[in-house]
Design a protein around this motif. Structure first.
Motif, PDB file in Angstrom:
ATOM      1  N   UNK A 104       0.856  -1.194   0.000  1.00  8.66           N
ATOM      2  CA  UNK A 104       0.000   0.000   0.000  1.00  8.66           C
ATOM      3  C   UNK A 104       0.887   1.237   0.000  1.00  8.66           C
ATOM      4  N   UNK A 105       0.281   2.379  -0.298  1.00 10.74           N
ATOM      5  CA  UNK A 105       1.023   3.629  -0.401  1.00 10.74           C
ATOM      6  C   UNK A 105       1.002   4.391   0.926  1.00 10.74           C
ATOM      7  N   UNK A 106       1.783   5.462   0.986  1.00  9.09           N
ATOM      8  CA  UNK A 106       1.754   6.294   2.185  1.00  9.09           C
ATOM      9  C   UNK A 106       0.559   7.250   2.126  1.00  9.09           C
ATOM     10  N   UNK A 107       0.295   7.900   3.235  1.00 11.15           N
ATOM     11  CA  UNK A 107      -0.886   8.748   3.334  1.00 11.15           C
ATOM     12  C   UNK A 107      -0.882   9.916   2.358  1.00 11.15           C
ATOM     13  N   UNK A 108       0.289  10.443   2.058  1.00 14.73           N
ATOM     14  CA  UNK A 108       0.348  11.592   1.148  1.00 14.73           C
ATOM     15  C   UNK A 108      -0.138  11.217  -0.248  1.00 14.73           C
ATOM     16  N   UNK A 109       0.118   9.974  -0.653  1.00 12.10           N
ATOM     17  CA  UNK A 109      -0.339   9.525  -1.971  1.00 12.10           C
ATOM     18  C   UNK A 109      -1.858   9.385  -1.992  1.00 12.10           C
ATOM     19  N   UNK A 110      -2.427   8.770  -0.941  1.00 12.33           N
ATOM     20  CA  UNK A 110      -3.877   8.658  -0.868  1.00 12.33           C
ATOM     21  C   UNK A 110      -4.533  10.038  -0.788  1.00 12.33           C
ATOM     22  N   UNK A 111      -3.851  10.980  -0.143  1.00 16.08           N
ATOM     23  CA  UNK A 111      -4.368  12.338  -0.065  1.00 16.08           C
ATOM     24  C   UNK A 111      -4.475  12.963  -1.454  1.00 16.08           C
ATOM     25  N   UNK A 112      -3.459  12.723  -2.304  1.00 18.30           N
ATOM     26  CA  UNK A 112      -3.490  13.248  -3.673  1.00 18.30           C
ATOM     27  C   UNK A 112      -4.615  12.604  -4.469  1.00 18.30           C
ATOM     28  N   UNK A 113      -4.798  11.299  -4.291  1.00 21.82           N
ATOM     29  CA  UNK A 113      -5.881  10.610  -4.993  1.00 21.82           C
ATOM     30  C   UNK A 113      -7.237  11.176  -4.561  1.00 21.82           C
ATOM     31  N   UNK A 114      -7.373  11.388  -3.256  1.00 21.09           N
ATOM     32  CA  UNK A 114      -8.649  11.844  -2.715  1.00 21.09           C
ATOM     33  C   UNK A 114      -8.900  13.328  -2.830  1.00 21.09           C
TER      34      UNK A 114
END
Length: 227
Positions: A134-144
């Motif tokens: 899985x990715x780090x939180x910053x990556x999910x933040x960019x997706x979201x």
């Protein structure tokens, strides 16, 4: 990840969540009309006896709430997550389990103002719990489409609201999976989809294969919502 299975489960999950949100938004609108009516009743000194009971039904503002509904639809938002997060199809079923726990355990009302933040947080937690990669939180933040600091806060808030209960029994998972499948059949009888037994195998043997394909976002992501 089985891309076809992922797209199928995302489509039916979007339908389920959209139906839930639409119903809750209608209730919220009725409460707003009721409270407007109450405002004028108070001005005329005729407050009904059940005033406190009815107004307490209004949904309080949480960390998941936006100032206004995002322009992106639930379906498009889930498609975006499915495309860029590279998480397994099972994560979207787990996300539904977590959202239901949020509703049941925290008396949380999902609406058009909070569903997008709830979705990205629940999928992120599911990926961290279930997937080998899985990715780090910053990556999910960019997706979201939210700041990294906000996704960090949302993750912690979500965990506290569901009492950190991320584990899902295989029987419980199968129940939610079956409900999604039944909903898919009702919506589109000609369509069929199957996720296999990967979840049960992982819970019992922990021998899932790691998906080595990583999708990166090459274009900048504009902010989806305002804090």
């Amino acid at each position: 990840m089985d891309v076809d299975a992922g797209k199928a489960v995302v489509a039916v999950l979007a339908s389920v969540l959209q139906k839930l949100v639409s119903g809750n938004d209608k209730v919220s609108w009725r409460l707003t009309c009721f409270e407007t009516k109450i405002f004028w009743i108070i001005l005329s000194d005729h407050t009904p006896s059940n005033f406190t009971q009815q107004t307490n039904k209004s949904q309080s503002v949480t960390k998941f709430h936006a100032l206004r509904p995002p322009s992106i639809s639930i379906k498009d938002y889930l498609d975006r997550i499915q495309k860029y997060a590279s998480c397994s199809s099972e994560c979207f079923v787990l996300a539904l389990v977590y959202i239901d726990r949020l509703i049941q355990q925290a008396d949380f009302t999902v609406s058009s103002l909070n569903i997008h933040r709830v979705i990205i947080t629940s999928v992120m937690l599911a990926a961290k719990f279930f997937d080998d990669m899985y990715f780090n939180n910053s990556y999910y933040a960019k997706i979201g489409g939210v700041p990294c600091s906000e996704i960090n806060a949302l993750e912690l808030e979500f965990l506290f609201l569901i009492n950190f209960t991320l584990y899902v029994e295989p029987d419980s998972y199968n129940k939610y999976y079956s409900e999604l499948r039944n909903h898919a059949i009702l919506v589109s009888p000609a369509a069929s989809w199957h996720l296999g037994n990967k979840f049960n195998d992982a819970m019992e043997m922990d021998e899932d294969e790691m998906d080595t394909d990583v999708v990166s976002i090459t274009t900048s992501t504009s902010m989806m919502v305002q804090s």
